[in-house]
Design a protein around this motif. Structure first.
Motif, PDB file in Angstrom:
ATOM      1  N   THR A 153       5.085   7.252  -5.329  1.00 20.91           N
ATOM      2  CA  THR A 153       3.810   7.362  -4.608  1.00 20.91           C
ATOM      3  C   THR A 153       4.052   7.934  -3.214  1.00 20.91           C
ATOM      4  O   THR A 153       3.352   8.847  -2.767  1.00 20.91           O
ATOM      5  N   ARG A 154       5.049   7.410  -2.533  1.00 15.73           N
ATOM      6  CA  ARG A 154       5.399   7.904  -1.195  1.00 15.73           C
ATOM      7  C   ARG A 154       5.797   9.377  -1.265  1.00 15.73           C
ATOM      8  O   ARG A 154       5.327  10.203  -0.484  1.00 15.73           O
ATOM      9  N   PRO A 185       2.983   4.482   2.369  1.00 14.98           N
ATOM     10  CA  PRO A 185       2.008   3.920   1.449  1.00 14.98           C
ATOM     11  C   PRO A 185       1.974   2.390   1.540  1.00 14.98           C
ATOM     12  O   PRO A 185       3.020   1.767   1.615  1.00 14.98           O
ATOM     13  N   TYR A 210      -4.431   0.023  -5.395  1.00 13.88           N
ATOM     14  CA  TYR A 210      -4.533   1.285  -4.678  1.00 13.88           C
ATOM     15  C   TYR A 210      -3.558   1.307  -3.529  1.00 13.88           C
ATOM     16  O   TYR A 210      -3.176   0.282  -2.992  1.00 13.88           O
ATOM     17  N   THR A 211      -3.137   2.516  -3.243  1.00 10.25           N
ATOM     18  CA  THR A 211      -2.271   2.719  -2.106  1.00 10.25           C
ATOM     19  C   THR A 211      -3.092   3.401  -1.027  1.00 10.25           C
ATOM     20  O   THR A 211      -3.986   4.184  -1.317  1.00 10.25           O
ATOM     21  N   SER A 212      -2.772   3.065   0.181  1.00 14.88           N
ATOM     22  CA  SER A 212      -3.408   3.692   1.325  1.00 14.88           C
ATOM     23  C   SER A 212      -2.296   4.345   2.122  1.00 14.88           C
ATOM     24  O   SER A 212      -1.383   3.668   2.601  1.00 14.88           O
ATOM     25  N   TYR A 213      -2.343   5.655   2.226  1.00 11.93           N
ATOM     26  CA  TYR A 213      -1.260   6.389   2.882  1.00 11.93           C
ATOM     27  C   TYR A 213      -1.697   6.900   4.247  1.00 11.93           C
ATOM     28  O   TYR A 213      -2.705   7.574   4.377  1.00 11.93           O
ATOM     29  N   LEU A 228       0.335  -0.946  -0.424  1.00 12.62           N
ATOM     30  CA  LEU A 228      -0.270  -1.333  -1.687  1.00 12.62           C
ATOM     31  C   LEU A 228      -1.292  -2.425  -1.472  1.00 12.62           C
ATOM     32  O   LEU A 228      -1.046  -3.393  -0.750  1.00 12.62           O
ATOM     33  N   MET A 279      -5.135   6.369  -5.175  1.00 12.06           N
ATOM     34  CA  MET A 279      -4.234   6.758  -4.083  1.00 12.06           C
ATOM     35  C   MET A 279      -5.086   7.377  -2.976  1.00 12.06           C
ATOM     36  O   MET A 279      -5.555   8.502  -3.115  1.00 12.06           O
ATOM     37  N   MET A 312       6.597   2.774  -6.105  1.00 13.95           N
ATOM     38  CA  MET A 312       6.270   2.940  -4.684  1.00 13.95           C
ATOM     39  C   MET A 312       6.968   4.195  -4.136  1.00 13.95           C
ATOM     40  O   MET A 312       6.357   4.963  -3.380  1.00 13.95           O
ATOM     41  N   GLN A 331      -3.954  -4.741  -4.052  1.00 18.62           N
ATOM     42  CA  GLN A 331      -4.232  -4.996  -5.458  1.00 18.62           C
ATOM     43  C   GLN A 331      -5.361  -5.997  -5.580  1.00 18.62           C
ATOM     44  O   GLN A 331      -5.430  -6.949  -4.814  1.00 18.62           O
TER      45      GLN A 331
END
Length: 174
Positions: A9-10, A169, A162-165, A171, A131, A6, A173
């Motif tokens: 990703t961030r 972010p 998937y991450t949504s930013y 998560l 992402m 995480m 799943q």
């Protein structure tokens, strides 16, 4: 998702959004190496032998339809037996809505190619990590979720995250 994954990703999105646009360096914005490495570390923490994990040029699975060996971001094999693969993709900001159909086509053909190939044993598990950067294209998320749900329901991919930013972010799943 592990905390380290995480964090990577961030960091990816924060770093990507803090860069000024330079056409000569635009490809660097999409370098997911740190996210892929954090995923490899998470797999090892969960008991996958590091020697079974290939990344980069070695991360390939046999496929059908004349595609030969298909490149993946992570491939896990034990000996000659493919156990699984993970594909990472980004859908950044304004280009998310323009590129969504292309990404769905790419991801569909990748999965169908592997699923159609006779691996001489069990099919490898396929994972997908998307992402999404929420830009001004707020209509992308429902369309993306619909495609990801269908990928999972039709058994193209076994695991999808998937991450949504936006600012942080989040998560999701399947």
């Amino acid at each position: 998702m592990t905390e380290a994954l995480m964090d990577e990703t961030r960091r990816y999105w924060v770093d990507a959004n803090n860069r000024s646009y330079d056409p000569l360096q635009s490809r660097a914005r999409w370098n997911l190496t740190s996210v892929v490495n954090a995923t490899v570390n998470a797999l090892v923490e969960r008991g996958i032998d590091r020697s079974w994990i290939q990344v980069g040029r070695d991360a390939r699975l046999p496929g059908s339809f004349g595609l030969g060996k298909t490149h993946w971001d992570i491939v896990i094999t034990k000996g000659e037996t493919p156990l699984g693969a993970i594909e990472f993709t980004t859908l950044p900001g304004l280009s998310a809505s323009k590129n969504l159909a292309n990404r769905i086509h790419d991801l569909t053909s990748r999965a169908v190619s592997v699923r159609s190939h006779d691996h001489g044993g069990p099919e490898p598990l396929l994972g997908l990590f998307i992402m999404l950067e929420q830009g001004e294209s707020i209509n992308v998320q429902p369309r993306l979720e619909e495609a990801l749900n269908q990928f999972h329901n039709d058994e193209f991919y076994d695991e999808i995250a998937y991450t949504s930013y936006v600012d942080e972010p989040l998560l999701r799943q399947l």
